[in-house]
Design an enzyme around this catalytic site. Structure first.
Site, short mmCIF file in Angstrom:
data_model
loop_
_atom_site.label_atom_id
_atom_site.label_comp_id
_atom_site.label_asym_id
_atom_site.label_seq_id
_atom_site.Cartn_x
_atom_site.Cartn_y
_atom_site.Cartn_z
N ARG A 86 21.72 -15.03 10.26
CA ARG A 86 21.53 -13.91 9.35
C ARG A 86 20.07 -13.64 9.08
O ARG A 86 19.63 -12.48 9.05
CB ARG A 86 22.28 -14.20 8.04
CG ARG A 86 22.12 -13.14 6.95
CD ARG A 86 22.24 -11.70 7.46
NE ARG A 86 23.42 -11.48 8.28
CZ ARG A 86 23.54 -10.50 9.17
NH1 ARG A 86 22.52 -9.66 9.38
NH2 ARG A 86 24.63 -10.36 9.88
N LYS B 279 3.84 1.35 0.69
CA LYS B 279 5.22 1.31 0.16
C LYS B 279 6.07 0.41 1.05
O LYS B 279 6.95 0.86 1.79
CB LYS B 279 5.79 2.71 0.07
CG LYS B 279 5.05 3.59 -0.95
CD LYS B 279 5.59 5.00 -0.97
CE LYS B 279 4.81 5.87 -1.95
NZ LYS B 279 5.26 7.27 -1.96
N LYS C 188 -7.44 7.96 -6.25
CA LYS C 188 -6.24 8.73 -6.54
C LYS C 188 -6.35 9.40 -7.91
O LYS C 188 -7.35 9.25 -8.62
CB LYS C 188 -5.02 7.81 -6.47
CG LYS C 188 -4.91 7.09 -5.12
CD LYS C 188 -3.59 6.37 -4.94
CE LYS C 188 -2.53 7.36 -4.52
NZ LYS C 188 -1.26 6.67 -4.15
N GLU D 230 -7.87 11.61 -2.95
CA GLU D 230 -6.64 12.39 -3.06
C GLU D 230 -6.93 13.66 -3.87
O GLU D 230 -7.49 13.59 -4.97
CB GLU D 230 -5.58 11.54 -3.77
CG GLU D 230 -4.27 12.25 -4.01
CD GLU D 230 -3.31 11.38 -4.82
OE1 GLU D 230 -2.61 10.55 -4.21
OE2 GLU D 230 -3.30 11.51 -6.06
N ASP E 83 -2.29 16.04 -1.25
CA ASP E 83 -1.10 15.43 -1.82
C ASP E 83 -0.09 16.47 -2.31
O ASP E 83 -0.40 17.30 -3.17
CB ASP E 83 -1.51 14.53 -3.00
CG ASP E 83 -0.33 13.82 -3.62
OD1 ASP E 83 0.47 13.24 -2.87
OD2 ASP E 83 -0.21 13.84 -4.85
#
Length: 279
Positions: free
Chosen positions: A100, A135, A167, A197, A218
């Protein structure tokens, strides 16, 4: 991420096996003799791109140092439903106990590589590179970014320490794009690339006035992206992100951007369906 350092791979596998086997595989150990050896195959039940064979093999090696393999393909190869991916010859308990964990890694990484290849193929006529993001699954970033490379994509920054990306929250804290860049240049060496950004044309122009290396457009619609490309082309590299999907990927690539980054490459792909069978 073109390869996976062995010491990091070993650590990840060790933790995964502790999670799954713990103090022992009570079912397998009760049924299978300790010294029994078998042949097993990993079989594809999907079409796709294989990635993570090195990881799956290391799982079995961790449990049986004498295990042998016969690879029927290599990472990056296209596979079809019904294809045999890998033959395994080793201790039966080790094969069943590692099954597994090995498949979880192999299915997940192959799903990432498969989706990445699909995206790369769509944008290939337009000289646009597909980038991943941060992410990723906690503690598995090195594996997932490796799978993106196997699929033909490129890695964005690996973590917070290797590239500057200013950002919206950084800009809010600093008060402006100009001030945020000023603080970066004051506190960091010039060897670090600076990306900013931006959410609109005004912010784009401010970033360009500060001679940044890259701009990240963005969550913009196609008309605004097109206008931004006209303004920024030749002054900074252009990345687009936010709301990117298979459906709108080509429309964005046609606009002349340099990079398209997609969180979907790693945060919401479907794992490739693979199975292990004892022969």
């Amino acid at each position: 991420m073109r390869s996976i350092p062995h010491h990091l791979l070993k650590k990840i596998i060790e933790e995964a096996l502790i999670e799954d086997i713990g103090t022992g595989d009570i079912t397998t150990d009760s049924i299978v003799p300790e010294d029994m050896r078998s042949k097993a195959i990993i079989l594809s039940k999907d079409d796709g791109i294989i990635a993570g064979l090195i990881v799956a093999k290391e799982v079995f090696k961790y449990l049986d140092a004498d295990v042998k393999f016969n690879e029927k393909c290599k990472d990056g190869d296209s596979i079809r439903r019904g294809d045999i991916i890998l033959e395994i010859y080793g201790n039966t308990r080790a094969i069943l106990s590692g099954e597994r964990t090995a498949l979880n890694f192999l299915q997940r990484l192959s799903g990432i590589a498969t989706y990445t290849r699909r995206c790369v193929d769509i944008v290939s006529p337009y000289n646009v590179k597909i980038l991943d993001t941060r992410k990723t699954t906690p503690l598995l970033r090195i594996l997932e970014k490796y799978a993106v490379k196997v699929g033909g994509g490129e890695n964005h920054r690996f973590a917070l320490y290797d590239m500057v990306l200013i950002k919206d929250n950084h800009i809010k804290f600093a008060g402006s794009i100009t001030e945020a860049i000023k603080r970066i240049r004051k506190n960091l060496s010039h060897i670090y690339k600076i990306e900013v950004e931006v959410k609109n044309i005004e912010e784009l122009k401010e970033a360009l006035e500060n001679n940044v290396d890259m701009v990240l457009l963005d969550n913009m619609d196609l008309k605004i992206i097109e206008e931004c490309v006209k303004i920024a082309k030749g002054k900074a590299l252009i990345e687009v992100s936010g709301g990117i999907s298979i459906e709108n990927l080509e429309s964005i690539a046609k606009l002349g951007v340099d990079f398209i980054s997609m969180g979907k490459l790693t945060h919401s792909v479907k794992s490739l369906d693979l199975s292990l069978e004892i022969e």
